[in-house]
Design an enzyme around this catalytic site. Structure first.
Site, short mmCIF file in Angstrom:
data_model
loop_
_atom_site.label_atom_id
_atom_site.label_comp_id
_atom_site.label_asym_id
_atom_site.label_seq_id
_atom_site.Cartn_x
_atom_site.Cartn_y
_atom_site.Cartn_z
N CYS A 1 0.87 -1.19 0.00
CA CYS A 1 0.00 0.00 0.00
C CYS A 1 0.90 1.23 0.00
CB CYS A 1 -0.96 0.00 1.18
SG CYS A 1 -1.86 -1.56 1.39
N ALA A 2 1.81 1.26 -0.98
CA ALA A 2 2.96 2.18 -0.96
C ALA A 2 2.66 3.58 -1.48
CB ALA A 2 4.09 1.58 -1.81
N PRO B 1 1.53 7.33 -2.01
CA PRO B 1 2.22 7.91 -3.17
C PRO B 1 3.74 7.79 -3.14
CG PRO B 1 1.66 9.65 -1.64
CD PRO B 1 1.14 8.37 -1.03
N GLY B 2 4.30 7.05 -2.19
CA GLY B 2 5.73 6.75 -2.25
C GLY B 2 6.61 7.46 -1.23
N GLY B 3 6.02 8.21 -0.33
CA GLY B 3 6.82 8.89 0.69
C GLY B 3 7.60 7.92 1.56
N ASP C 1 -3.02 -6.28 -5.46
CA ASP C 1 -3.94 -6.28 -4.33
C ASP C 1 -3.25 -6.96 -3.15
OD1 ASP C 1 -6.03 -6.96 -2.49
OD2 ASP C 1 -7.50 -6.78 -4.12
N ASP D 1 1.25 -0.11 5.36
CA ASP D 1 0.51 1.11 5.68
C ASP D 1 -0.92 0.86 5.22
OD1 ASP D 1 -0.35 3.64 6.24
OD2 ASP D 1 0.86 4.65 4.73
N CYS E 1 -3.30 5.61 9.44
CA CYS E 1 -3.52 7.00 9.85
C CYS E 1 -4.93 7.11 10.43
CB CYS E 1 -3.28 7.97 8.70
SG CYS E 1 -4.24 7.63 7.22
#
Length: 433
Positions: free
Chosen positions: A254-255, A257-259, A303, A322, A375
């Protein structure tokens, strides 16, 4: 800006799409902003975010100012009135300009016959402002949250729910992550200070700085060269808790947007990182972030519930999950969450998290580490999720983080701190079969 574009009518249409049609502001707003100048884009963003932040209060005021709500094809005018009220109450836009532009918005929306109504409602608010605000200050709308979410927060956090709600209603701070592969934090901070901007280092996150006031990335020294990234303080803890090492096989699930993907590679530049997300569009952001920072990772669409489809039998030394969640810890950054989420979503999200955890666990090597992060500030997605997982997986062991219980570390949003986040550290027992 095209002369026919009225920023207030555009804002009203965007707010209607979120509240009445369930569209994410993350989707609706950027497409509209492409056609605007930077200044106009910033105003539309301020109005949309502000109205969605204060929606219950604005609804209550309209209820006092009008005998009947506007419905059907006139519904967009309801949101245009909100846009006018928000400007009058919360922005520095001069009252005469706010009134004139908002009323002109009715014409752009081809509702010319209702210009008089719009003008009358907004002027009545100006005349009766103090009396109207006093009349709504004690109702549930003062918390600016939907009732179902307030109930959940009160039940889960009877001592802290009010501070959570207050923090959710604030504008978020802008946190930066200095790329340690280019500069240490103090060195980059010195360059920022020379450029006339102030920032404050975080006490316990070594690469993190909070800007005194938000700024465009174009004003950040070396942004295009990958010297610094915009990332919330709480999000920065994920890669640090993972403790990646050079040479390890690491999965960032669940990477987008890549932060966190890029942060892993800043900490361990020779790690072999696989970044996976289900959303192909958002994966483009991962690629862009890797390119800006000059980093390489394997990026795949997939997925989380079916890892064998994108990694076969491959196993990893460390996994950062995440997990998809209610995002109730980042409401201050995304106030539309309050109006897009529903009470029933929480059980569905918890089920999805459970399925991903169970599916990916076999891909962690014995002795390996999995960091589960959300989050969210709701126990169903966090502590309770981890407790249930430990019951199902005899080869899983939870390690305490900071001074928190072993089943996870819950952070609440803080005015000058990080967003609401949850972390759990799970170890696969080395003697596992």
């Amino acid at each position: 800006m095209n002369k026919s574009t009225n920023l207030r009518s555009l804002s009203a249409q965007l707010i209607e799409r979120v509240v009445d049609k369930g569209e994410s502001l993350n989707t609706a707003l950027p497409a509209a902003q492409k056609k605007l100048s930077d200044k106009d884009s910033a105003l539309v963003q301020e109005i949309c975010f502000g109205v969605l932040r204060t929606l219950p209060q604005l609804e209550a005021l309209i209820g006092k100012l009008m005998e009947r709500p506007l419905t059907g094809k006139q519904r967009v005018l309801h949101y245009l009135i909100m846009v006018g009220l928000y400007q009058l109450e919360y922005t520095r836009v001069p009252a005469h300009a706010a009134l004139a532009e908002t009323v002109a918005g009715a014409e752009v929306l081809k509702r010319t016959s209702l210009k008089g109504l719009l003008n009358g409602v907004l002027r009545q608010y100006q005349r009766q402002r103090e009396e109207l605000l006093a009349s709504i200050q004690d109702g549930p709308q003062r918390y600016l949250h939907p009732g179902w979410l307030l109930k959940r927060l009160q039940h889960a956090w009877p001592e802290q729910w009010q501070q959570i709600v207050e923090a959710n209603n604030l504008r978020p701070p802008m946190w930066l992550r200095v790329n340690r592969q280019h500069h240490d934090r103090d060195g980059w901070l010195a360059m920022l200070t020379e450029s006339g901007k102030l920032a404050h280092p975080a006490a316990d996150v070594p690469d993190a700085l909070r800007l005194e006031s938000p700024a465009s990335v174009s004003q950040l020294p070396g942004f295009d060269q990958g010297w610094v990234t915009v990332q919330d303080l709480s999000a920065q803890r994920c890669a640090l808790l993972l403790e990646p090492q050079n040479g390890e096989q690491i999965l960032d699930l669940c990477a987008a947007p890549g932060g966190k993907t890029t942060h892993i590679l800043e900490v361990a530049p020779e790690a072999q990182v696989l970044a996976v997300d289900v959303d192909a569009q958002r994966l483009k952001r991962v690629e862009e972030n890797l390119q800006r920072l000059g980093m390489k990772a394997e990026v795949k669409q997939g997925d989380g519930r079916t890892p064998q489809q994108w990694c076969g039998d491959r196993q990893f030394d460390r996994i950062l999950l995440d997990a998809p969640c209610s995002a109730t810890g980042v409401i201050r950054r995304h106030p539309d969450i309050k109006w897009l989420r529903r009470d029933r979503d929480i059980a569905e999200l918890a089920k999805l998290q459970r399925e991903i955890l169970d599916a990916v666990w076999p891909h962690l090597k014995p002795g390996g580490t999995l960091i589960y992060a959300t989050c969210s500030i709701l126990p169903e997605e966090n502590q309770q999720q981890i407790e249930a997982f430990l019951q199902r997986q005899p080869d899983a062991e939870a390690k305490p983080l900071q001074n928190a219980p072993a089943n996870g570390w819950q952070l609440f949003p803080e005015a000058e701190g990080g967003d609401g986040f949850f972390y759990a550290k799970l170890i696969k027992k080395a003697d596992a079969n």
